[in-house]
Scaffold this motif. Structure first.
Motif, short mmCIF file in Angstrom:
data_model
loop_
_atom_site.label_atom_id
_atom_site.label_comp_id
_atom_site.label_asym_id
_atom_site.label_seq_id
_atom_site.Cartn_x
_atom_site.Cartn_y
_atom_site.Cartn_z
N VAL A 103 0.84 -1.20 0.00
CA VAL A 103 0.00 0.00 0.00
C VAL A 103 0.87 1.25 0.00
O VAL A 103 0.62 2.20 -0.75
N ILE A 104 1.91 1.27 0.81
CA ILE A 104 2.82 2.43 0.87
C ILE A 104 3.48 2.65 -0.49
O ILE A 104 3.54 3.78 -0.99
N THR A 105 3.95 1.58 -1.10
CA THR A 105 4.62 1.70 -2.41
C THR A 105 3.65 2.21 -3.48
O THR A 105 3.99 3.11 -4.25
N ALA A 106 2.46 1.63 -3.53
CA ALA A 106 1.47 2.05 -4.54
C ALA A 106 1.08 3.51 -4.34
O ALA A 106 1.00 4.28 -5.31
N CYS A 107 0.87 3.91 -3.10
CA CYS A 107 0.51 5.29 -2.79
C CYS A 107 1.64 6.24 -3.19
O CYS A 107 1.41 7.26 -3.84
N ALA A 108 2.87 5.91 -2.80
CA ALA A 108 4.02 6.78 -3.10
C ALA A 108 4.22 6.92 -4.60
O ALA A 108 4.44 8.02 -5.10
N ARG A 109 4.16 5.81 -5.31
CA ARG A 109 4.36 5.87 -6.76
C ARG A 109 3.26 6.69 -7.42
O ARG A 109 3.52 7.46 -8.34
N SER A 110 2.04 6.55 -6.96
CA SER A 110 0.91 7.31 -7.52
C SER A 110 1.09 8.80 -7.27
O SER A 110 0.90 9.62 -8.17
N GLN A 111 1.46 9.16 -6.02
CA GLN A 111 1.65 10.58 -5.72
C GLN A 111 2.85 11.16 -6.45
O GLN A 111 2.82 12.30 -6.91
N CYS A 112 3.91 10.38 -6.60
CA CYS A 112 5.08 10.85 -7.35
C CYS A 112 4.73 11.10 -8.81
O CYS A 112 5.18 12.07 -9.42
N LEU A 113 3.91 10.22 -9.35
CA LEU A 113 3.48 10.37 -10.74
C LEU A 113 2.69 11.67 -10.91
O LEU A 113 2.89 12.41 -11.88
N ARG A 114 1.82 11.98 -9.94
CA ARG A 114 1.02 13.21 -10.00
C ARG A 114 1.88 14.46 -9.82
O ARG A 114 1.70 15.46 -10.51
N THR A 115 2.82 14.41 -8.86
CA THR A 115 3.57 15.62 -8.53
C THR A 115 4.85 15.81 -9.35
O THR A 115 5.27 16.94 -9.58
N HIS A 116 5.50 14.70 -9.77
CA HIS A 116 6.79 14.80 -10.47
C HIS A 116 6.73 14.29 -11.91
O HIS A 116 7.72 14.37 -12.63
N GLY A 117 5.62 13.68 -12.27
CA GLY A 117 5.50 13.17 -13.65
C GLY A 117 6.15 11.82 -13.85
O GLY A 117 6.22 11.33 -14.97
N ASN A 118 6.63 11.20 -12.77
CA ASN A 118 7.21 9.84 -12.86
C ASN A 118 7.00 9.16 -11.51
O ASN A 118 6.85 9.83 -10.49
N PRO A 119 7.00 7.82 -11.49
CA PRO A 119 6.69 7.11 -10.25
C PRO A 119 7.82 7.09 -9.22
O PRO A 119 7.64 6.58 -8.12
N ASP A 120 8.99 7.64 -9.57
CA ASP A 120 10.13 7.59 -8.65
C ASP A 120 10.46 8.94 -8.03
O ASP A 120 11.47 9.07 -7.35
N CYS A 121 9.62 9.95 -8.27
CA CYS A 121 9.82 11.31 -7.73
C CYS A 121 11.17 11.90 -8.15
O CYS A 121 11.83 12.59 -7.38
N GLU A 122 11.58 11.62 -9.34
CA GLU A 122 12.88 12.16 -9.82
C GLU A 122 12.67 13.41 -10.61
O GLU A 122 11.66 13.67 -11.18
#
Length: 122
Positions: A103-122
């Motif tokens: 759940v933590i991984t899915a949530c983090a990847r989803s939020q990174c995708l929304r805020t940074h445009g990629n699932p790794d927050c890079e």
């Protein structure tokens, strides 16, 4: 166990994720409270089998002799082989850890995708 009590464990887990960016780790921290609410820590003790290497004598010896003047000194040593022996051990595990981490991984990847445009927050 509630979320604040799990903070030391969460900090250790996130520290082990050393390859993640700082932004990704921060996002994981934001996702953790909801994941802990959904999958609280439930400790369970169970028996697991472990394996250890043991040295077993083969029944053979290796001897060496040294001539010292008119005397010969012989030293013999047993020859050993390695065998693997299973033994039971009781371990305490968090039976919700896998689900919570998913759940933590899915949530983090989803939020990174929304805020940074990629699932790794890079």
């Amino acid at each position: 166990m509630n979320f604040p009590a799990a903070l030391p464990w969460l900090a250790m887990t996130l520290a082990l994720a050393g390859c993640a960016t700082e932004a990704y780790r921060a996002t994981e921290s934001q996702c953790a409270p909801a994941a802990y609410a959904q999958y609280p820590i439930i400790q369970q003790t169970r028996m697991e089998m472990r394996t250890r290497a043991i040295q077993v004598p083969t029944g053979q010896t290796r001897c060496s002799s040294v001539v010292n003047g008119n005397r010969t000194d012989t030293v013999c040593q047993d020859i050993f082989r390695t065998e693997y022996q299973q033994y039971p051990v009781y371990v305490t595990v968090d039976i919700n850890e896998y689900g919570r981490n998913q759940v933590i991984t899915a949530c983090a990847r989803s939020q990174c995708l929304r805020t940074h445009g990629n699932p790794d927050c890079e």
